[in-house]
Design a protein around this motif. Structure first.
Motif, PDB file in Angstrom:
ATOM      1  N   ALA A 122       0.865  -0.993  -0.064  1.00 56.41           N
ATOM      2  CA  ALA A 122       0.024  -0.252  -0.119  1.00 56.41           C
ATOM      3  C   ALA A 122       0.910   1.192  -0.271  1.00 56.41           C
ATOM      4  N   ALA A 123      -0.024   2.031  -0.450  1.00 61.42           N
ATOM      5  CA  ALA A 123       0.998   3.801  -0.716  1.00 61.42           C
ATOM      6  C   ALA A 123       0.044   4.730  -0.685  1.00 61.42           C
ATOM      7  N   VAL A 124       0.262   5.969  -0.065  1.00 65.27           N
ATOM      8  CA  VAL A 124      -0.367   7.104  -0.371  1.00 65.27           C
ATOM      9  C   VAL A 124       0.873   8.361  -0.704  1.00 65.27           C
ATOM     10  N   ARG A 125       0.430   9.392  -1.081  1.00 60.58           N
ATOM     11  CA  ARG A 125       1.093  10.235  -1.352  1.00 60.58           C
ATOM     12  C   ARG A 125      -0.017  11.815  -1.372  1.00 60.58           C
ATOM     13  N   ASP A 126       0.348  12.458  -0.019  1.00 66.65           N
ATOM     14  CA  ASP A 126      -1.064  13.279   0.425  1.00 66.65           C
ATOM     15  C   ASP A 126      -0.496  14.793   0.531  1.00 66.65           C
ATOM     16  N   LYS A 127      -0.760  15.907  -0.845  1.00 67.91           N
ATOM     17  CA  LYS A 127      -0.406  16.924  -0.530  1.00 67.91           C
ATOM     18  C   LYS A 127      -0.951  18.187  -0.422  1.00 67.91           C
ATOM     19  N   ARG A 128      -1.683  18.917   0.219  1.00 63.40           N
ATOM     20  CA  ARG A 128      -2.478  20.648   0.836  1.00 63.40           C
ATOM     21  C   ARG A 128      -1.368  21.658   0.676  1.00 63.40           C
ATOM     22  N   ASP A 129      -1.612  22.355   0.267  1.00 59.02           N
ATOM     23  CA  ASP A 129      -1.730  23.834  -0.174  1.00 59.02           C
ATOM     24  C   ASP A 129      -2.347  24.423   1.882  1.00 59.02           C
ATOM     25  N   SER A 130      -1.422  25.155   2.441  1.00 60.51           N
ATOM     26  CA  SER A 130      -1.717  25.668   3.509  1.00 60.51           C
ATOM     27  C   SER A 130      -3.130  26.707   3.871  1.00 60.51           C
ATOM     28  N   PHE A 131      -4.246  26.470   4.720  1.00 63.05           N
ATOM     29  CA  PHE A 131      -5.171  27.143   4.747  1.00 63.05           C
ATOM     30  C   PHE A 131      -4.440  28.792   4.916  1.00 63.05           C
ATOM     31  N   THR A 132      -3.255  28.479   5.503  1.00 64.46           N
ATOM     32  CA  THR A 132      -2.996  29.789   5.942  1.00 64.46           C
ATOM     33  C   THR A 132      -2.500  30.745   5.053  1.00 64.46           C
ATOM     34  N   ARG A 133      -2.053  32.086   5.064  1.00 65.74           N
ATOM     35  CA  ARG A 133      -1.238  32.938   4.318  1.00 65.74           C
ATOM     36  C   ARG A 133      -0.234  33.788   4.784  1.00 65.74           C
ATOM     37  N   GLU A 151       4.403  11.345   1.697  1.00 59.79           N
ATOM     38  CA  GLU A 151       4.192   9.774   1.433  1.00 59.79           C
ATOM     39  C   GLU A 151       5.487   9.035   1.839  1.00 59.79           C
ATOM     40  N   GLY A 152       4.530   7.632   2.077  1.00 57.63           N
ATOM     41  CA  GLY A 152       4.931   7.206   2.440  1.00 57.63           C
ATOM     42  C   GLY A 152       4.502   5.288   1.970  1.00 57.63           C
ATOM     43  N   GLY A 153       4.659   4.191   2.439  1.00 67.13           N
ATOM     44  CA  GLY A 153       4.438   2.978   1.659  1.00 67.13           C
ATOM     45  C   GLY A 153       4.904   2.036   2.919  1.00 67.13           C
ATOM     46  N   ARG A 154       3.907   0.673   2.495  1.00 66.91           N
ATOM     47  CA  ARG A 154       4.240  -0.462   3.425  1.00 66.91           C
ATOM     48  C   ARG A 154       3.920  -1.048   2.522  1.00 66.91           C
ATOM     49  N   ILE A 155       4.151  -2.904   3.196  1.00 72.93           N
ATOM     50  CA  ILE A 155       4.363  -4.003   2.748  1.00 72.93           C
ATOM     51  C   ILE A 155       4.059  -5.163   3.760  1.00 72.93           C
ATOM     52  N   ASN A 156       2.804  -5.602   3.382  1.00 72.40           N
ATOM     53  CA  ASN A 156       2.726  -6.983   4.497  1.00 72.40           C
ATOM     54  C   ASN A 156       3.398  -8.727   3.511  1.00 72.40           C
ATOM     55  N   VAL A 157       4.077  -9.211   4.708  1.00 69.46           N
ATOM     56  CA  VAL A 157       3.527 -10.749   3.444  1.00 69.46           C
ATOM     57  C   VAL A 157       3.531 -11.441   4.421  1.00 69.46           C
ATOM     58  N   TYR A 215       7.253   2.914   5.221  1.00 71.07           N
ATOM     59  CA  TYR A 215       7.950   4.042   5.182  1.00 71.07           C
ATOM     60  C   TYR A 215       7.399   5.337   5.112  1.00 71.07           C
ATOM     61  N   PHE A 216       7.749   6.481   6.004  1.00 74.70           N
ATOM     62  CA  PHE A 216       7.293   7.739   5.663  1.00 74.70           C
ATOM     63  C   PHE A 216       8.285   8.828   5.952  1.00 74.70           C
ATOM     64  N   ASN A 217       8.050   8.984   4.901  1.00 71.15           N
ATOM     65  CA  ASN A 217       8.516  10.458   5.017  1.00 71.15           C
ATOM     66  C   ASN A 217       7.701  11.770   4.656  1.00 71.15           C
ATOM     67  N   SER A 218       7.718  12.858   5.373  1.00 72.73           N
ATOM     68  CA  SER A 218       6.562  14.505   6.054  1.00 72.73           C
ATOM     69  C   SER A 218       7.262  15.363   5.905  1.00 72.73           C
ATOM     70  N   ASP A 219       6.841  15.708   4.752  1.00 73.36           N
ATOM     71  CA  ASP A 219       7.611  17.338   4.453  1.00 73.36           C
ATOM     72  C   ASP A 219       7.140  18.509   4.228  1.00 73.36           C
ATOM     73  N   SER A 220       7.035  19.654   5.522  1.00 70.36           N
ATOM     74  CA  SER A 220       5.740  20.947   4.982  1.00 70.36           C
ATOM     75  C   SER A 220       6.787  21.604   5.649  1.00 70.36           C
ATOM     76  N   ASP A 221       6.214  23.169   5.546  1.00 72.79           N
ATOM     77  CA  ASP A 221       6.857  24.303   5.991  1.00 72.79           C
ATOM     78  C   ASP A 221       6.209  24.758   7.475  1.00 72.79           C
ATOM     79  N   ASN A 222       5.973  23.532   8.097  1.00 76.85           N
ATOM     80  CA  ASN A 222       5.720  23.632   9.442  1.00 76.85           C
ATOM     81  C   ASN A 222       4.409  24.324  10.332  1.00 76.85           C
ATOM     82  N   ASN A 223       3.988  24.461  11.010  1.00 76.71           N
ATOM     83  CA  ASN A 223       2.168  25.035  11.623  1.00 76.71           C
ATOM     84  C   ASN A 223       2.964  26.504  11.103  1.00 76.71           C
TER      85      ASN A 223
END
Length: 704
Positions: free
Chosen positions: A199-210, A225-231, A248-256
């Motif tokens: 399974a995998a995910v890519r989740d990207k969104r702009d900020s609600f704040t300017r 972005e993340g992914g997992r495998i189950n055998v 594995y997961f990798n979250s990269d944002s401009d902080n809160n």
């Protein structure tokens, strides 16, 4: 704003009444409630047979109710508060959990995914995709769950690989604020005894704040972005099953996006002004192996080993402005904060479980956790755009070891009366090495030990109704404080008396579960900041009483659900605690409200399936209410979380079993509310984090 627009509950009622006039083109087939299963007690059981106050959602429920992330759980489950603060996700159940991160403290709500304990709040939100089930357990789980469960526990299960079949799905969400979320999974059965699910995910969104400052960063955006495998492997006799998991997961944002208090530039809660380059990077992986072996017709062996490695690196505008100047002179407050944390955890657990059909069922086990947590907190007062060199340095390393033995037995004294006894003995050791700190250096060591457990009785009135009463105790280990002159904090305990019922009515069309409880909370660990440094103290005592009521119904095409939680949580004695805002010790009087303890948490949803030929069209409305609460023991304008009402609307279209289109609006009435209150720290000023704004979009799912 007109009067109606300021009352979401009234608007929801109007919409529901209007919806009651809808008549389906073709009457949907009559349906009943599906059985809900839970795995929290190390075996698969019906929710209606487990004497725990719990909200349990299947994978379909999660999709139908729009639970897209961990914080959304509080929209569908009573008596839970979830707050995202900086790099951490704080979960409190019935007012018990955690309110502030410290390198040596632990959460009070245990979080599990696929049987693995995730021991720290920084890394519990990155795995929320391709979910098979979600269990929210309220009250101490001090026997089978163990430490860090004084408030309760959350169990997340991903779908198990299936043998002999090839199937999967792909799911695409497109919404306002340039939200793009893609998830997918593929199950491949390699014969009768080997299966793989990825399974995998890519989740990207702009900020609600300017951000109108000169910084290139726009805090509040997300990019995961993340992914997992189950055998899964099993033998021919199906007496042995092995699951090998990797994630594995990798979250990269401009902080809160943190709104500066008393902002003189803009009163818009979704406008900030920052000049620093800010970011929040969280990356990690988990490896685990789980073995289930039927030793005989009456006994199973379960063993699990898990290795977890996660790191957080973040940088923030410490002054929350675009105008504050750096040093010199020393009076200038412009600065950039930088933090780096790594958490390495090794967990081993082994269980023996009875599987026979006799009146006695039991489980015994052993648990061990070893972890290292190196931490660096740096501040640069000489620059305001990017971190260059430190003018204030905190470097520490915490080493934790936790061991426990536990067991629980259930015995049917009669066909209707079931007795429960459980116990767990825990030994915890912590070494805190303060390598560099303005609060002093040095090594401290602390050991904690505690006996926890459960006593209970269930009375099965009929096959569809159970009454239960229990006494359960939870425990959280003590630890050291960063300021070397501050004393270590001891363990906390929570003793809860609970009674409840679980019943299914109207030929499995209505499920009605309820509970009442009284909580005796001793030596509460309350975290704060002293001179900007994390400080955890033991409060004298707390007490809470309340209850939950959950209803779910299915009447042909009509489906409905509701949850209600009431909580009266207060300090049982007066105590002296650090007030982060005033930066001094102050008296907390008897009867003061415990942090993160909203008196009322309410949710309700209704949906109606309309059949048009072979196509099912299902509109759904959902409302949640969270009453006012406080982020610290000291109520003030900078610690209050006002009440909020949020309404979501969804329209699902299912032309075939393989295709679903969902149109949605979240926060339908664009409610502006404070989601979190941040306090000043050594690296950055505090402020407010506002909740998600109204979003509208669509979601397309294809299953094959």
């Amino acid at each position: 704003m007109n009067k109606l627009a300021s009352r979401p509950a009234a608007r929801l009622l109007t919409l529901l009444l209007a919806g009651s006039a809808i008549v389906p083109a073709v009457q949907a087939q009559d349906a009943v409630l599906e059985e809900i299963v839970v795995t929290a007690e190390r075996r698969t059981q019906s929710l209606q047979d487990v004497p725990i106050s719990a909200t349990v959602l299947s994978g379909d429920d999660i999709v139908r109710k729009g639970v897209a992330n961990l914080a959304d759980i509080q929209q569908v489950s009573p008596s839970i508060a979830i707050n995202q603060v900086n790099r951490s996700t704080y979960v409190n159940i019935r007012g018990v959990g955690i309110a502030q991160t410290a390198p040596s403290s632990s959460p009070g709500v245990a979080y599990y995914i696929d049987g693995q304990l995730i021991p720290h709040e920084q890394f519990i939100s990155q795995s929320f995709y391709d979910i098979g089930s979600l269990e929210v357990l309220r009250g101490p789980q001090g026997t089978l769950t163990g430490q860090n469960s004084t408030g309760g526990a959350i169990y997340v299960r991903t779908p198990d690989p299936e043998f002999g079949v090839v199937k999967g799905f792909i799911d695409q969400t497109v919404a306002s604020y340039d939200w793009l979320r893609t998830t997918g999974a593929l199950n491949v059965g390699l014969g009768d005894n080997v299966a793989v699910r990825v399974a995998a995910v890519r989740d990207k969104r702009d900020s609600f704040t300017r951000n109108i400052g000169p910084s290139p960063s726009n805090p509040g955006n997300t990019d995961l972005e993340g992914g997992r495998i189950n055998v899964a492997l099993r033998n021919e006799a199906e007496t042995l099953r092995i699951n090998l998991r990797a994630e594995y997961f990798n979250s990269d944002s401009d902080n809160n996006a943190v709104k500066r208090r008393n902002d003189t530039v803009s009163t818009n809660p979704y406008v900030i002004q920052e000049d620093a380059i800010s970011y929040l990077k969280q990356e990690g992986y988990r490896l685990s192996g789980e073995v289930k072996w039927s030793l005989s017709d009456d006994v199973d062996l379960r063993a699990l080993t898990s290795w977890q490695d996660g790191s957080t690196t973040d940088q923030t505008d410490g002054d929350r402005t675009a105008t504050a100047l750096p040093r010199p002179p020393a009076a200038n407050v412009g600065r950039v904060g930088f933090t780096d944390t790594t958490i390495e955890t090794l967990i081993n657990e082994v269980n023996l479980l009875s599987t026979g059909d006799g009146p006695l069922t039991w489980v015994v086990g052993a648990f061990r956790m070893d972890e290292d947590i190196p931490l660096s907190v740096l501040r640069d007062n000489n620059h305001t755009v990017d971190f260059v060199s430190s003018t204030s340095t905190i470097i520490s390393k915490v080493t934790n070891k936790s061991q426990s033995l536990f067991g629980q037995a259930n015995y049917f004294a009669t066909e209707q009366l079931e007795l429960i006894v459980g116990a767990r003995h825990s030994w915890d050791d912590q070494t805190y090495n303060r390598i560099a700190s303005a609060g002093g250096t040095g090594i401290s060591k602390l050991s904690s030990t505690q006996l926890t457990g459960k006593l209970g009785a269930n009375y099965h009135v009929t096959d569809d109704t159970m009454l239960y009463a229990s006494l359960s105790k939870g425990y959280k280990a003590g630890g050291g404080n960063l300021p070397a002159s501050s004393p270590s904090f001891g363990p906390e305990t929570n003793l809860v008396y609970e009674a409840g019922w679980k019943t299914t009515l109207l030929d499995r069309r209505l499920r009605l579960n309820g509970s009442l409880f009284y909580s005796d909370y001793k030596d509460m660990q309350l975290a704060s900041l002293a001179n900007g440094l994390p400080l955890t103290q033991n409060a004298a005592a707390g007490q809470a009483m309340g209850g939950e009521l959950e209803i779910e119904g299915r009447f042909g095409a009509l489906g409905l659900n509701a949850g209600l939680g009431y909580l009266d949580a207060e300090f049982a004695k007066g105590t002296i605690l650090q007030n982060t805002v005033a930066n001094r010790n102050e008296l907390v009087t008897k009867g003061s409200t415990l942090p993160f303890s909203p008196q009322w948490t309410i949710n309700a949803g209704v949906q109606y399936e309309i059949l048009v030929g072979e196509t099912a069209i299902t509109p759904r409305l959902q409302w949640s209410h969270v009453a006012e609460s406080y982020a610290t023991p000291f109520p003030s304008v900078v610690t209050t979380l006002p009440s909020r009402d949020v309404v979501d609307a969804r329209l699902s279209i299912d032309p075939t079993d393989s295709v679903r289109l969902e149109l949605f609006v979240t926060n339908l009435f664009d409610e502006t509310y404070i989601a979190s209150q941040l306090q000043n720290s050594s690296s950055a000023d505090g402020g407010l984090i506002y909740g998600a704004r109204r979003q509208y979009g669509g979601r397309l799912t294809y299953r094959f």
